[in-house]
Design an enzyme around this catalytic site. Structure first.
Site, PDB file in Angstrom:
ATOM      1  NE  ARG A  24      -3.094  -0.984   3.257  1.00 46.43           N
ATOM      2  CZ  ARG A  24      -3.567  -0.503   4.399  1.00 46.43           C
ATOM      3  NH1 ARG A  24      -4.289   0.613   4.398  1.00 46.43           N
ATOM      4  NH2 ARG A  24      -3.342  -1.127   5.548  1.00 46.43           N
ATOM      5  NE  ARG A  78      -7.525  -3.641  -1.070  1.00 49.12           N
ATOM      6  CZ  ARG A  78      -8.812  -3.341  -1.023  1.00 49.12           C
ATOM      7  NH1 ARG A  78      -9.455  -3.034  -2.129  1.00 49.12           N
ATOM      8  NH2 ARG A  78      -9.468  -3.375   0.121  1.00 49.12           N
ATOM      9  CE1 TYR A 131      -3.484 -13.272  11.542  1.00 52.35           C
ATOM     10  CE2 TYR A 131      -1.603 -14.694  11.181  1.00 52.35           C
ATOM     11  CZ  TYR A 131      -2.121 -13.438  11.347  1.00 52.35           C
ATOM     12  OH  TYR A 131      -1.312 -12.338  11.333  1.00 52.35           O
TER      13      TYR A 131
END
Lengths: 348, 348
Positions: A29, A38, A152
């Site tokens: 980013r 994106r 996760y």
């Protein structure tokens, strides 16, 4: 033949004309062209699962900076997603699984995903990137570590305290080992398939191993890293796809990681490369380890800290320059150029 | 004379009848009675700045658990607040400073606050707690470390990446040293005043030192911890108020911390006490180091991990049992009781 093989030479601890450098999360980013891709894709997962878009963002940092390796643009959670956990990214938040793994029944249902099926998009991206790179620099494939994926999967997303997975480690160790076993099989199949599709080096990200106490790290993270390093088929000689074990907070375990069978060990910035090298005894290449926050400082400071890092490693081959962790969205691309050029200009 | 002096004896590395235990953030939101006091006070700062309420919440965990020390209920950011930075806590968020320190002009304006003025409420709380404890157990006073306070002062609150303060360390080191110098003077004055008001031991929390690369840790955190350990007047013999240096991520520096002049070193859970003891050579007492997340597991697992921690330290005096970091609001008070009782039941 690869035109720029500094990265692979350094992993073999062969002499190089300049220190190779790539940066964890170099595609990301902080680059306006990434944000544009994106935006067009609509979502992170739409971008990551589309081989053309994954290829495009993989190549973006290489058009700007003189980087010595490309790394597949993907997410570490593709494996659990392909196992059916339902991955999503809410805007401005971290990853979420719709179906986290909480019970022995959940664990019993887990199976190694089909690399030619639900993970085909990753291999297609690897093949396409290799083609587009046209042997300019090597391509790195990667996976999350079994422990990090388990974090996760059990927590259902990111966590500050890892309460659920740590409680499972203590209260249901056999169940967690079953989970880690199947995830390890999946990681091995995943990295093998990436290599078959064209990846020339492989990295495992053990982002959360360093959150464990030493006896639990050895039981729940290191053991599975060792199994991967010892059983993952990765070729031989010049065709070998070397394996790098990166781990945040892995400094206490450098001796064990160096003896694991992996070709490289990636370290964060909380240990000097001088100490890391002394403790690993030149048995592996070392990758790292500038504090990523250095990129918030001035160009002069960036050059100074890059030199400090390389001086700390010292003379001789076997160093791949990198950050000690991934880049952040608010970093300045001009500073990345300063860093990459400083690494290459440095004469050991 | 203190009725239960295990904690102070262990800090002097004298034999004890049972291992002393207290828990970082033992007074806190995991206790319903704390939440009730907090609700009545209206805000965290209203509670922390009111000596009666600070005394009440300090004593709450001692009414429930057989703890061997009390610790002043306060916040590590009282010093910068008293320096005029304007501390507030938004509900569900971390601390915020209305006037962060960003420029050399901001730094030039900083001065050691008046301990009998803007920090009087802390000393009044210490005196009141001592009176209420009635010599049952010792009272610990505390401060944030200079580096950790500087992090909050420059960032203006919590931070994921410490971008501003790390950039200041690299780009304006002389300015940051001026900031750290005045904060260190303030920490010394603050701990001295707490001791004068009745604190019988003193702890410094270096929460963020471990986020620095080693050469920067030594320059910007350790140097100031050493100055405090060497210059803080803390009495002698049985009247000495021992100093404990706790630091998250301080394992790489245990030898240096043990040589700092402090009486105790607190460590997080990423290093075994066996290794910590070997490396500190019984020059200091060791405090720690159970992973706080252990409290999310079952009573049996808590007992097992507590035993593992104490076995790791081994025989002989000089161990104060604690967590490797603070408690969290979602922890179960019944599990705390299990832990405290297990520590006391353990026979070395």
């Amino acid at each position: 033949m690869i035109k720029n093989d500094r990265f692979l030479r350094a992993l073999r601890r062969e002499p190089v004309d300049a220190t190779p450098v790539w940066l964890m999360r170099q595609a990301g980013r902080y680059l306006p062209e990434y944000r544009e891709t994106r935006r067009k894709a609509g979502s992170f997962m739409a971008m990551a699962t589309n081989p053309e878009l994954a290829c495009e963002v993989t190549l973006q940092p290489l058009r700007r900076f003189d980087l010595d390796a490309a790394i597949l643009f993907s997410d570490i959670l593709t494996i659990p997603d392909a196992m059916g956990l339902g991955l999503s990214f809410a805007e401005g938040e971290g990853p979420r699984f719709a179906r986290p793994v909480r019970t022995q029944g959940d664990i019993a249902k887990l199976a190694v995903p089909d690399m030619a099926g639900s993970l085909r998009y990753v291999m297609d991206a690897v093949s396409l990137i290799r083609k587009e790179l046209d042997n300019s620099v090597p391509l790195i494939g990667f996976s999350g570590s079994p422990w990090t994926l388990a974090c996760y999967m059990v927590e259902g997303g990111g966590s500050d305290n890892f309460a659920r997975v740590k409680a499972m480690a203590l209260d249901e160790p056999a169940a967690l080992h079953r989970l880690l076993d199947v995830v390890t099989d999946a990681v091995i199949a995943y990295l093998s398939a990436q290599r078959a599709a064209g990846a020339q080096a492989l990295q495992i990200f053990d982002t959360w191993g360093g959150m464990l106490a030493p006896h639990l790290y050895r039981e729940f993270s290191l053991r599975y890293l060792q199994r991967i390093a010892q059983t993952l088929e990765r070729g031989s000689g010049m065709d070998k796809a070397p394996l790098i074990l990166f781990g945040k907070g892995n400094a206490p375990y450098l001796e064990e990681l160096a003896a694991s069978g992996a070709e490289g060990v990636g370290v964060d910035w909380t240990v000097s490369l001088a100490e890391a090298r002394r403790r690993t005894g030149d048995r592996v290449a070392l990758q790292g380890n500038l504090d990523p926050a250095t990129l918030y400082a001035s160009p002069d400071a960036i050059r100074g800290e890059a030199k400090w890092t390389m001086d700390s490693f010292g003379a001789g081959p076997g160093h791949i320059f990198n950050l000690g962790h991934g880049m952040s969205p608010d970093m300045n691309p001009d500073h990345v150029k300063v860093l990459v050029d400083a690494v290459h200009a440095f004469q050991r």
